[in-house]
Design a protein around this motif. Structure first.
Motif, mmCIF file in Angstrom:
data_model
loop_
_atom_site.group_PDB
_atom_site.id
_atom_site.type_symbol
_atom_site.label_atom_id
_atom_site.label_comp_id
_atom_site.label_asym_id
_atom_site.label_seq_id
_atom_site.Cartn_x
_atom_site.Cartn_y
_atom_site.Cartn_z
ATOM 1 N N VAL A 89 18.955 5.597 -8.998
ATOM 2 C CA VAL A 89 18.327 4.485 -8.301
ATOM 3 C C VAL A 89 16.843 4.711 -8.126
ATOM 4 N N LEU A 90 16.484 5.725 -7.393
ATOM 5 C CA LEU A 90 15.083 6.077 -7.249
ATOM 6 C C LEU A 90 14.973 7.561 -7.535
ATOM 7 N N ASN A 91 13.967 7.953 -8.288
ATOM 8 C CA ASN A 91 13.815 9.389 -8.431
ATOM 9 C C ASN A 91 12.352 9.758 -8.464
ATOM 10 N N GLN A 92 12.116 11.010 -8.173
ATOM 11 C CA GLN A 92 10.752 11.506 -8.085
ATOM 12 C C GLN A 92 10.423 12.226 -9.381
ATOM 13 N N GLY A 93 10.072 11.425 -10.374
ATOM 14 C CA GLY A 93 9.737 11.983 -11.665
ATOM 15 C C GLY A 93 10.871 12.763 -12.294
ATOM 16 N N GLY A 94 12.124 12.388 -11.970
ATOM 17 C CA GLY A 94 13.277 13.094 -12.526
ATOM 18 C C GLY A 94 13.584 14.385 -11.796
ATOM 19 N N SER A 95 12.873 14.663 -10.708
ATOM 20 C CA SER A 95 13.054 15.915 -9.986
ATOM 21 C C SER A 95 14.371 15.933 -9.231
ATOM 22 N N THR A 96 14.986 17.093 -9.110
ATOM 23 C CA THR A 96 16.159 17.269 -8.264
ATOM 24 C C THR A 96 15.847 18.263 -7.152
ATOM 25 N N GLY A 97 14.569 18.376 -6.809
ATOM 26 C CA GLY A 97 14.162 19.277 -5.738
ATOM 27 C C GLY A 97 14.442 18.683 -4.383
ATOM 28 N N ALA A 98 13.908 19.300 -3.329
ATOM 29 C CA ALA A 98 14.222 18.893 -1.962
ATOM 30 C C ALA A 98 13.816 17.464 -1.685
ATOM 31 N N GLU A 99 12.747 17.012 -2.310
ATOM 32 C CA GLU A 99 12.263 15.673 -2.026
ATOM 33 C C GLU A 99 13.020 14.625 -2.814
ATOM 34 N N GLY A 100 13.809 15.007 -3.803
ATOM 35 C CA GLY A 100 14.482 14.027 -4.639
ATOM 36 C C GLY A 100 15.968 13.927 -4.410
ATOM 37 N N THR A 101 16.573 14.963 -3.812
ATOM 38 C CA THR A 101 18.028 14.958 -3.726
ATOM 39 C C THR A 101 18.562 14.006 -2.671
ATOM 40 N N ASP A 102 17.717 13.510 -1.747
ATOM 41 C CA ASP A 102 18.223 12.575 -0.745
ATOM 42 C C ASP A 102 18.283 11.157 -1.289
ATOM 43 N N ASN A 147 0.837 -1.204 0.000
ATOM 44 C CA ASN A 147 0.000 0.000 0.000
ATOM 45 C C ASN A 147 0.870 1.251 0.000
ATOM 46 N N LEU A 148 1.986 1.210 0.733
ATOM 47 C CA LEU A 148 2.915 2.344 0.715
ATOM 48 C C LEU A 148 3.570 2.474 -0.660
ATOM 49 N N THR A 149 3.865 1.354 -1.289
ATOM 50 C CA THR A 149 4.451 1.392 -2.630
ATOM 51 C C THR A 149 3.516 2.097 -3.608
ATOM 52 N N VAL A 150 2.227 1.725 -3.580
ATOM 53 C CA VAL A 150 1.246 2.369 -4.454
ATOM 54 C C VAL A 150 1.166 3.865 -4.155
ATOM 55 N N HIS A 151 1.190 4.216 -2.885
ATOM 56 C CA HIS A 151 1.130 5.619 -2.481
ATOM 57 C C HIS A 151 2.330 6.397 -3.026
ATOM 58 N N LEU A 152 3.538 5.848 -2.883
ATOM 59 C CA LEU A 152 4.738 6.543 -3.353
ATOM 60 C C LEU A 152 4.727 6.723 -4.854
ATOM 61 N N LYS A 158 1.959 6.781 -6.936
ATOM 62 C CA LYS A 158 0.864 7.612 -7.451
ATOM 63 C C LYS A 158 0.864 9.016 -6.853
ATOM 64 N N LYS A 159 1.104 9.121 -5.552
ATOM 65 C CA LYS A 159 1.025 10.413 -4.887
ATOM 66 C C LYS A 159 2.290 11.238 -5.107
ATOM 67 N N HIS A 160 3.461 10.589 -5.016
ATOM 68 C CA HIS A 160 4.719 11.325 -5.079
ATOM 69 C C HIS A 160 5.527 11.022 -6.332
ATOM 70 N N GLN A 161 4.987 10.198 -7.232
ATOM 71 C CA GLN A 161 5.621 9.877 -8.525
ATOM 72 C C GLN A 161 7.028 9.282 -8.392
ATOM 73 N N PHE A 162 7.251 8.479 -7.354
ATOM 74 C CA PHE A 162 8.532 7.789 -7.251
ATOM 75 C C PHE A 162 8.552 6.614 -8.225
ATOM 76 N N LYS A 163 9.747 6.266 -8.685
ATOM 77 C CA LYS A 163 9.899 5.115 -9.570
ATOM 78 C C LYS A 163 11.286 4.523 -9.364
ATOM 79 N N TRP A 164 11.470 3.306 -9.854
ATOM 80 C CA TRP A 164 12.791 2.682 -9.791
ATOM 81 C C TRP A 164 13.264 2.380 -11.197
#
Length: 446
Positions: free
Chosen positions: A418-431, A353-358, A360-366
């Motif tokens: 490895v993992l990115n948030q829709g290719g973003s390099t913002g605060a949520e993606g740089t970690d 359920n957390l995987t689906v949330h990440l 769809k909600k935050h556009q994470f992918k591997w």
């Protein structure tokens, strides 16, 4: 047998043949191998008389094995003689365990106790000017050990004498005959002890004892991995474990990186190969390993394979994981959320359920080759997305060069592999870093 030595046990070995329903027992490997050769000869004659042409023509009848060869009786013979060798190692393990009364026996499933590795065409000695070949692993290892026993000292400088390893492409030298014989096992991959319960093979007693210590109760595991939160009984076990988090090999077909060549081979077989050699005899199902086939075979059973052990509970299921899930939910009340999103702090009871949330909600992918997200337990008891993967310096440099060839910048390569948030390099993606390891694997404490 000493922890890392090569001493042979002087105690009596009880070597039992497990071919079909045979109950033959002896004390010497020569006797066991001679006895097993009679089984092989009888089976070959029976196949010849009946003109058997099915794929089970060269089938191993050793208990709990299930191996068969499509090629020749020679391949089957190599396999069965390895069972003889494995039988001896399990006896050595039993004796080693009896000499360590403070250690608890192995608690793993005995279903794999007679599972042995896939073998090459034959065992070939690569000692200089030798190249003798063997179908029997025991004779092969004895032959190579004889080279170590008969090697002659050579002068190294004015005073030092050494024994040279003349194995093909090896220039190692050893100061003692014992060290040379131990070194030769690195060429032959010889094991000297096996767990009598689960069948696992080890290159020395120390690793066998580690295998047992890993199964001690969790309250004795005082050393915790900072990466995955697993706990270990000794600091050395923790160091050995942490090396497994460092990746050294990249898949040539996708972005997956692995810590070991064996891990990479397994990844390629499961992710990039369509071959399914394990087939069900009751239906059209086929799979890639024996473990999955055995799980599937349980579905053909009329009786449930597993029962809940809680008092007065009648729950049954055909898989162990179903019984465990039932026990946690019904008898332990484990329904509280354990997974938490590291971005918005939303909680979930199940990892998928957390995987689906990440996604769809935050556009994470591997990236390609990675089958799923991995979650790490934190100090507060919640499992959150594992954001860092470790690679050796050498592999990191290789990956950077590949990215540069593809036109990517170094900044992109360090944040998006490895993992990115829709290719973003913002605060949520740089970690989400792939090159977070700035220490080479070799600098871990030895």
């Amino acid at each position: 047998m000493a922890g890392k030595g090569v001493k042979r046990s002087s105690c009596l070995l009880l070597l039992q043949c497990e071919w079909d329903s045979c109950s033959y027992v002896c004390s010497r490997m020569e006797e066991l191998c001679s006895h097993v050769s009679d089984h092989l000869r009888v089976q070959q004659l029976a196949n010849g008389e009946e003109h058997v042409t099915c794929e089970d023509e060269f089938c191993c009848l050793w208990q709990d094995c299930g191996f068969f060869s499509l090629d020749s009786p020679a391949e089957l013979a190599r396999h069965v003689y390895f069972h003889c060798y494995h039988t001896k190692l399990k006896q050595m393990g039993l004796q080693a365990l009896q000499n360590q009364p403070d250690l608890s026996p192995c608690q793993l499933d005995t279903q794999s106790r007679n599972m042995i590795p896939e073998l090459q065409d034959c065992f070939v000695c690569m000692w200089e000017q030798c190249e003798a070949s063997f179908d029997n692993a025991e004779w092969y290892y004895r032959h190579v050990d004889a080279h170590g026993l008969s090697a002659e000292y050579e002068m190294a400088g004015k005073e030092n004498r050494v024994l040279m390893c003349t194995w093909k492409d090896c220039d190692c030298s050893c100061k003692s005959r014992c060290k040379l014989r131990e070194h030769l096992r690195s060429h032959t991959q010889e094991k000297v002890v096996s767990c009598p319960n689960c069948g696992g093979m080890f290159s020395n007693n120390t690793k066998f004892y580690d295998h047992l210590r890993r199964q001690t109760s969790l309250d004795q595991h005082r050393f915790q991995c900072t990466h995955c939160s697993k706990r270990f009984a000794t600091e050395r076990l923790l160091r050995d474990h942490m090396r497994n988090h460092v990746n050294h090999y990249k898949c040539p077909l996708c972005d997956m990186t692995c810590p070991l060549p064996s891990t990479l081979r397994t990844h390629i077989r499961f992710r990039h190969s369509d071959e399914r050699p394990f087939k069900c005899e009751h239906c059209d199902y086929s799979c890639k390993n024996l473990v999955d086939l055995r799980k599937h075979l349980d579905t053909h059973s009329k009786l449930p394979a597993y029962c809940c052990e809680y008092e007065d509970c009648s729950f049954t299921a055909r898989s162990l994981c179903s019984v465990k899930a039932h026990y946690r939910k019904v008898h332990e009340g484990d329904s509280a959320p354990r997974y938490k999103c590291h971005v918005c702090e939303k909680c979930f009871t199940r990892g998928n359920n957390l995987t689906v949330h990440l996604r769809k909600k935050h556009q994470f992918k591997w990236p390609s080759g990675h089958p799923r997200f991995r979650y790490k337990e934190h100090d507060d008891g919640f499992l959150r997305l594992q954001l860092v993967r470790y690679e050796s310096v050498e592999l990191t440099e290789q990956l950077m060069k590949e990215r540069e060839k593809q036109g990517a910048t170094l900044d992109e390569a360090s944040t998006c592999l490895v993992l990115n948030q829709g290719g973003s390099t913002g605060a949520e993606g740089t970690d989400i870093e792939r090159t977070g390891l700035q220490k080479d694997y070799r600098y871990l404490p030895q």
